[in-house]
Structures are given as C-alpha cells and as structure tokens.
Scaffold this active site. Structure first.
Site, mmCIF file in Angstrom:
data_model
loop_
_atom_site.group_PDB
_atom_site.id
_atom_site.type_symbol
_atom_site.label_atom_id
_atom_site.label_comp_id
_atom_site.label_asym_id
_atom_site.label_seq_id
_atom_site.Cartn_x
_atom_site.Cartn_y
_atom_site.Cartn_z
ATOM 1 N N GLU A 38 -20.094 13.308 8.947
ATOM 2 C CA GLU A 38 -19.908 11.851 9.471
ATOM 3 C C GLU A 38 -21.200 11.098 8.975
ATOM 4 O O GLU A 38 -21.213 10.072 8.449
ATOM 5 C CB GLU A 38 -19.720 11.458 10.843
ATOM 6 C CG GLU A 38 -18.227 12.123 11.197
ATOM 7 C CD GLU A 38 -17.055 11.298 10.435
ATOM 8 O OE1 GLU A 38 -17.492 10.220 9.967
ATOM 9 O OE2 GLU A 38 -16.115 11.714 10.360
ATOM 10 N N CYS A 194 1.389 -1.287 -1.452
ATOM 11 C CA CYS A 194 2.474 -1.559 -0.740
ATOM 12 C C CYS A 194 3.859 -0.612 -0.966
ATOM 13 O O CYS A 194 4.423 -0.404 -0.073
ATOM 14 C CB CYS A 194 2.735 -2.826 -0.141
ATOM 15 S SG CYS A 194 1.408 -3.800 0.541
ATOM 16 N N CYS A 197 3.903 2.406 0.388
ATOM 17 C CA CYS A 197 3.292 2.774 1.786
ATOM 18 C C CYS A 197 4.289 3.280 2.547
ATOM 19 O O CYS A 197 5.681 2.399 2.594
ATOM 20 C CB CYS A 197 2.765 1.562 2.248
ATOM 21 S SG CYS A 197 2.061 1.792 4.039
ATOM 22 N N CYS A 203 5.654 -3.090 8.720
ATOM 23 C CA CYS A 203 4.047 -3.464 8.598
ATOM 24 C C CYS A 203 3.959 -5.181 8.736
ATOM 25 O O CYS A 203 4.835 -5.796 8.283
ATOM 26 C CB CYS A 203 3.471 -3.275 7.067
ATOM 27 S SG CYS A 203 1.937 -3.703 7.062
#
Length: 318
Positions: A38, A194, A197, A203
């Site tokens: 991280e 999209c 997706c 969504c």
DNA sequence: AACCCGGGGGA
DNA sequence: TCCCCAGGGTT
C-alpha cells in the site's frame, strides 16, 4: 440496504472472483506485506510497483530487518518508484513497529493512523486486506465505483466512508476490496467502459456529470524544477554518496539552492542519522523490548495459516 | 484548502 | 503539453 444495492454487491463480488488480477501483493495477507504494498501504491500505478515489490520484500522481509537498515539501503531499493519520502517513512514506521508493537502491525485503526506514512486510506486498506475487518479502503478507484454505481450523487468524504463501510459484505472485505479495485481500474475508469460493465443495469451513473469532484494535483514542469534536483540528490544518496559537496556537484546547483533541498532531505530522514522519533510517539519508554522470545520475529504467525486458508477458499469459488 | 512530493505512460 | 495514478503530511 435496498434490493438494488444488494444486487450490485452480489454481482460485483461474482465479477471480482472471475476477473481478479493476479498481483504479487495478493498472494498472501501478511500485514507487513500489505503495508509495504500500500505504501508503494500511493499515487503510483500498479505496473510500476510490480517491478519493485518483491525485490524490496526480499531485501527487507520483516519490520525488524527494515528497522535495522540504513536510509541509503532503503533508497537503493526505491529509486525510480517516486515519492522517495515514502521509503523513509516506511523505514521509520518499521522502527515504531519494532519499538512499540513487538514488530507486529496493529489491527486498530487509530493505532495504524498514528504510524508514520499511514493515513486514513492505508489504515483501512490494511484492516480490510490483512485483518478482514468490515471497513472499506476508499482510494480514487473505489471512489469512482462507489459514487457512480452505488451513491449516484455527490457526497462528502466522511459520508462516503461511512456509506462505503456499510457496503462491505460481512467477513469478505478482502475479496470486496479486490473487486472494487479491479472494476475501477479495468472498467469504471475515468473514461468508463460502461458497455463492458457488469453493474450497468443497476448503475446510477449516466456516463457523464456524476464523477466525484477530485481536485487536480497539478504539478509544474519537471525540467529544471526543484523536484528534478531533489531526485538527482536522492539517486546519488542511493548510490552511496555521502559527501555533501559531491552531492551538490550531482545537481550543478549553487550553494544556496542546494542547501535548501539538502536541509529538507535531512529533516525527512534521508541521511538516516537523525533517528528522531515521529511526532506523537516520542515517549521512549518501550515496554517489552527485551521480552521477545526471539523465535518468530517479523512474522505475525497467527496470520500465516489464515492466509493460506483464505487463498484456498477463494480459488475454489472460481 | 493549497501545496509538496517522482516518474512514466498515454492522450 | 496536460492528465492520470491503491495518498500522506505540512502549512
């Protein structure tokens, strides 16, 4: 939780298991490994980190090794990644872990956030991925997915964090985190795809105008910038150069300009000589420094078996 | 809130 | 040239 939210959650989990990227820091869940990953990943693309991650862990496999290292040693394994002060903070972090936490990464948010270089995001990322806590690591990718698909309207950072935490499927925060990251990176990008997706049907994002407001991180021209000279000095440090005048020659700067950067680096621990404890942790009354058995330094051994089990569970789910 | 930090890939 | 990136810390 609404039916729509539940559908999104289920679909995203399923998509995540079948489209998960194989990344070095996903091979186990050792808290120290997650911490290193991280730290490297802050404002740095995945493709670049993969070239450094394993080498760094090979050289500094535990907080104990990292804490005992010199600053130039750490820099040698870091230069090229960028944001070199992260490396110094990570080293200081390891020193705090050794001196105050028996070399273990804490599993409490407030404690994590008190560590050098660990902010809200990194603390949650460790809790979710190493300790399976039901908290959400809201980075820039997750923020897009959450705001676009789940929330559908602008929201303050604090409110979004609360909402995000409520969406974590209980006990499955590791895979939830990977699923959101992967969708954000592969599909729900700044310019989203999209049409590919899995969440498109439910969504709330119409394709434009709903993006969360993220202030631009404008960075001035690099050539001739302070950044460039700083980088030159750091590279020289990583190559073992210690003499101040020789460092200055690497930049070609006049004395005043060089001294300004030199002092800054010194204050940030780039010379490893100033072992100043980070603010807030200045109490040197280390409790159990000599109480260690000396057998399993740097391995949060109770996590090792758990990591193996989780890996097996998830690979079966595919 | 604004600014600082490194560097490379891509538009 | 400008934007983007698994943010954090300081002022």
């Amino acid at each position: 939780m609404t039916d729509r939210t539940l559908r999104l959650q289920e679909i995203l989990l399923e998509w995540g298991t079948t489209h998960r990227r194989q990344l070095p820091w996903r091979e186990n869940r050792h808290p120290y490994h997650i911490l290193v990953a991280e730290t490297m990943l802050t404002q740095t693309q995945v493709g670049r980190v993969t070239r450094y991650y394993q080498d760094f862990l090979s050289r500094f496999p535990t907080p104990f090794v990292l804490a005992e290292s010199s600053a130039p040693e750490v820099l040698e394994s870091w230069v090229g990644l960028g944001y070199n002060r992260r490396a110094l903070r990570l080293r200081q972090c390891a020193q705090v872990l050794v001196e105050e936490h028996d070399g273990l990464v804490p599993d409490v948010q407030e404690t994590l956030r008190s560590l050098p270089g660990v902010g809200a995001y990194t603390a949650n990322a460790i809790l979710a991925q190493a300790f399976n806590k039901d908290v959400s690591a809201v980075d820039t990718n997750a923020r897009r997915v959450l705001v676009r698909a789940f929330v559908g309207q602008p929201m303050t950072q604090v409110a979004l964090q609360i909402r995000a935490d409520s969406l974590v499927p209980h006990g499955r925060s590791w895979e939830w985190t990977q699923a959101i990251f992967d969708l954000g990176a592969l599909i729900c990008r700044v310019k989203p795809s999209c049409d590919r997706c899995p969440l498109a049907a439910d969504c709330l994002f119409d394709g434009h105008g709903l993006d969360p407001y993220i202030p631009p991180r404008r960075q001035s021209t690099f050539a001739g910038s302070r950044r460039q000279y700083r980088g030159q000095i750091v590279r020289a440090l990583a190559q073992g150069v210690q003499d101040k005048e020789e460092l200055r020659r690497h930049t070609g700067l006049d004395a005043d300009s060089f001294n300004s950067i030199y002092q800054e680096l010194k204050n940030e621990g780039f010379f490893g000589t100033t072992e100043t404890a980070p603010p807030g942790a200045s109490n040197p009354s280390t409790s159990t420094l000599g109480g260690c058995t000396g057998t399993s330094h740097g391995t949060q051994h109770h996590m090792d078996s758990a990591a193996i089990n989780y890996t097996e569970v998830y690979s079966v789910e595919d």
